[in-house]
Scaffold this motif. Structure first.
Motif, short mmCIF file in Angstrom:
data_model
loop_
_atom_site.label_atom_id
_atom_site.label_comp_id
_atom_site.label_asym_id
_atom_site.label_seq_id
_atom_site.Cartn_x
_atom_site.Cartn_y
_atom_site.Cartn_z
N ARG A 83 20.99 -47.98 -51.79
CA ARG A 83 22.44 -48.07 -52.00
C ARG A 83 23.22 -47.10 -51.11
NH1 ARG A 83 24.34 -50.68 -56.67
NH2 ARG A 83 26.38 -50.18 -55.79
N ASN A 84 22.56 -46.49 -50.13
CA ASN A 84 23.28 -45.60 -49.23
C ASN A 84 24.48 -46.36 -48.62
OD1 ASN A 84 23.93 -43.39 -47.62
ND2 ASN A 84 22.56 -44.01 -45.97
N LEU A 85 25.64 -45.78 -48.72
CA LEU A 85 26.92 -46.34 -48.23
C LEU A 85 27.48 -47.45 -49.12
CD1 LEU A 85 26.40 -46.41 -44.35
CD2 LEU A 85 27.39 -44.61 -45.75
N SER A 86 26.74 -47.82 -50.20
CA SER A 86 27.37 -48.74 -51.15
C SER A 86 27.20 -48.18 -52.57
CB SER A 86 26.76 -50.15 -51.08
OG SER A 86 25.44 -50.15 -51.56
N CYS A 87 26.92 -46.88 -52.65
CA CYS A 87 26.71 -46.22 -53.94
C CYS A 87 28.07 -45.71 -54.44
CB CYS A 87 25.74 -45.07 -53.76
SG CYS A 87 25.65 -43.98 -55.18
N GLU A 88 28.40 -46.06 -55.66
CA GLU A 88 29.71 -45.64 -56.18
C GLU A 88 29.76 -44.13 -56.44
OE1 GLU A 88 31.32 -48.25 -59.27
OE2 GLU A 88 29.97 -49.81 -58.55
N LEU A 89 28.62 -43.56 -56.84
CA LEU A 89 28.59 -42.11 -57.07
C LEU A 89 28.82 -41.37 -55.75
CD1 LEU A 89 28.07 -39.68 -58.95
CD2 LEU A 89 25.62 -39.95 -58.48
N GLN A 90 28.16 -41.86 -54.71
CA GLN A 90 28.31 -41.25 -53.39
C GLN A 90 29.77 -41.34 -52.92
OE1 GLN A 90 26.62 -43.64 -50.18
NE2 GLN A 90 25.48 -41.86 -49.44
N THR A 91 30.37 -42.52 -53.10
CA THR A 91 31.76 -42.71 -52.66
C THR A 91 32.71 -41.79 -53.42
OG1 THR A 91 31.27 -45.01 -52.20
CG2 THR A 91 33.59 -44.45 -52.40
#
Ligand code: HC0
Length: 569
Positions: free
Chosen positions: A103-111
């Protein structure tokens, strides 16, 4: 309506609104994690906190109701600090393998961490370290990445009525697990992937088969062919920087050729074939007193569901294989013969919007060609990753046509990708088969749209009216099945698709973020139909040629062997 003020802007909203909904209507973006626009609100993660004048503390906007005259502030120092703290606490025990996470670059936590300016984590948490749950063909579960938002629990229970997941344990040991902490292969999971479709992080993802496909493409002794499902063409672009609902059929074909596939075919071809076989089966059941209502069998999450939960009703299922599997059986027989290729050298790949399709292809009986009929299934998301990996600028690709002969499909085939589409496609052809006449109007509005269960009575000829019902999501399927069990289902034909909206909302599609987003995909599916040169399955010349030159007739001996199947109670 209720008048409130958010960040100095006045707005009137329905009195049942939450503060979050009111903010959204003003275009104010409040970060959320446990909130999902299509699921019941939970108020679990507390990342959506805001200040409400007069309230004793910050409140979670996703569950806080509006009141007349309310004054809300979403962007104060207090609010920013509280949100940052919540996110830092989540990150404190979250794995730090973001760069290699699916989910790198589509992870909501990351965003959200990025949007909130989290540049360091002030808390030194113990990391969770659970074993992967990967003993099934479709999904991989990594509890270490779970942030306990509960979206998967709600999707599986509310939307699907399957109830695989629940919270277990307390405090730091709290987890989201199937019953008794078993693997998904050991419980009544249908592999529909709706849990993965709502998971904000990499805690539930599709099993990644891209490397196997790259290896096949790199093997010069293999002839690698690919089929693309109806619903992929209206969603793939979203994962490759194009607007929601963009139809990318031609670019997708070009991309697949550039990736190295030897032939690019269309599942719509076998969707049309399914209409011939399934339509003939329906007429046979109506004429010869077969089990009614007959229910479609093309959505594998749905087939898993009826096998697991309603095995006593299995004789209602059409024996027709899904288009994916019909294609697989023909690829290593009909196509192999026509192309003069040894079927052992053919690798058959499908691109599907669906995680359950991986499990369907792996069913032991799906080898009627003498080989595994479909070797690898990739989701739309996996294909998007391969396209990125290959360095293709998708939006700039030229358009290309599918290859012949398995690349010819009708508009009826493409609407299989929307709830009600299989029924509409069947009606277009059944009328012709029964009456010999073509319909004046081939668009059946009564079977379209997002209503959970649709019913229609369609006059076929004097004295014969087809009574049909359509359900999408497994929770709605359950309602129809209970009606059948109770002897109250007065239908001839039922279409069931496991996912909301049908395959366009499949568990392997780019993540859907709103009802409007979902609708744009549905609209695009119907646009594909209206733009098609051929709009009825029985007008597909490649299918006609298949019957004339090779297969014989619908429900014939060869069809029975290659295109029909059985189920497991
Ligand atoms: Fe579907 Fe299908 S329409 S299940 O929804 O019938 O996945 O798109 O490919 O097989 O055609 C999915 C989509 C398919 C199949 C077709 C059917």
């Amino acid at each position: 309506m209720v008048n409130i003020t958010i960040d100095g802007q006045k707005v009137a909203v329905p009195k049942t609104s939450t503060v979050l909904e009111a903010a959204i209507s003003l275009g104010i973006k409040i970060p959320t994690l446990c909130y999902h626009p299509e699921l019941r609100v939970e108020g679990a993660c507390r990342v959506c906190m805001v200040e409400v004048e007069g309230a004793r503390s910050l409140v979670a906007s996703c569950v806080y109701p509006v009141n007349e005259g309310m004054i809300v502030r979403t962007n104060t120092a207090n609010v920013r600090e509280a949100r940052k703290t919540v996110v830092e606490l989540l990150l404190a025990n979250h794995p730090t393998d973001c760069l290699s996470c699916q989910r790198n670059l589509s992870c909501e936590l990351q965003t959200i961490a990025s949007d909130l300016g989290v540049r360091e984590v002030r808390f030194d948490g113990e990391k969770k370290n659970y074993p992967l749950d990967a003993n099934n063909p479709s999904l991989v579960r990594d509890q270490s990445k779970c942030i306990l938002c509960g979206r998967c629990i709600r999707a599986c229970s509310e939307r699907q009525g399957v109830h695989v997941y629940s919270f277990a344990n307390r405090g730091f040991d709290t987890t989201v697990v199937p019953a008794f902490d078993l693997g998904l292969d050991e419980v009544a999971c249908t592999y529909c992937g709706q849990c993965a479709a709502v998971c904000p992080t990499g805690a539930i993802v599709e099993k990644d088969d891209t490397e196997k496909v790259w290896n096949a493409i790199s093997d010069p002794s293999k002839h690698v062919i690919v089929q693309t499902a109806p619903a992929v063409r209206v969603a793939l672009g979203e994962a490759l920087d194009l607007p929601n609902g963009t139809i990318v059929t031609g670019k997708m074909v070009t991309a697949l050729k550039r990736l190295g596939f030897d032939k690019v075919f269309d599942t719509n071809f076998t969707a049309d074939l399914t209409i011939w076989e399934e339509g003939s089966e329906l007429i046979d059941r109506l004429t010869n007193g077969g089990k009614l209502p007959m229910i479609t069998s093309c959505s594998p999450g749905w087939v898993n569901f009826i096998e697991l939960k309603y095995p006593d009703l299995l004789d209602h299922l059409s024996s027709a294989k899904s288009p994916q599997q019909m294609f697989g059986a023909l690829a290593k027989t009909y196509y192999a013969e026509k192309a003069g290729i040894d079927p052992k050298d053919i690798v058959s790949v499908s691109i599907m919007p669906c995680t359950a399709k991986k499990a369907e292809a792996a069913r032991p009986e799906m080898n009627s060609s003498g080989y595994q009929d479909v070797d690898y299934v990739l989701t739309t998301r996996e294909l998007a990753r391969m396209i990125r990996e290959a360095g293709l600028t998708f939006g700039k690709l030229e358009e290309a046509d599918f290859d012949a002969p398995l690349g010819v499909g009708s508009g009826a085939g493409v609407i299989f990708g929307a709830t009600g589409g299989v029924t509409e496609a069947a009606l277009r052809t059944v009328v012709k088969l029964v009456t010999g006449n073509e319909l004046d109007n081939i668009e059946f509005q009564a079977v379209r749209g997002m209503t959970g269960i649709k019913e229609a009575a369609v006059p076929i000829k004097d004295g014969l009216t087809a009574k049909v019902a359509i359900a999408h999501t497994l929770a709605n399927a359950r309602i129809l099945l209970d009606k059948i069990r109770a002897g109250e289902a007065d239908y001839h034909f039922i279409e069931i698709m496991a996912c909301p909206g049908g395959c366009s909302g499949g568990g392997g599609q780019p993540i859907i973020t709103s009802a409007e987003h979902r609708q744009k995909r549905m609209d695009a599916i119907y646009e594909c139909d209206t733009c098609s040169d051929i709009r009825k399955s029985h007008d597909n010349p490649a299918v006609a040629e298949l019957y004339e030159t090779w297969l014989g007739k619908p429900l014939g001996e060869k069809s029975h062997h290659l295109l029909h199947t059985h189920y497991h109670p």
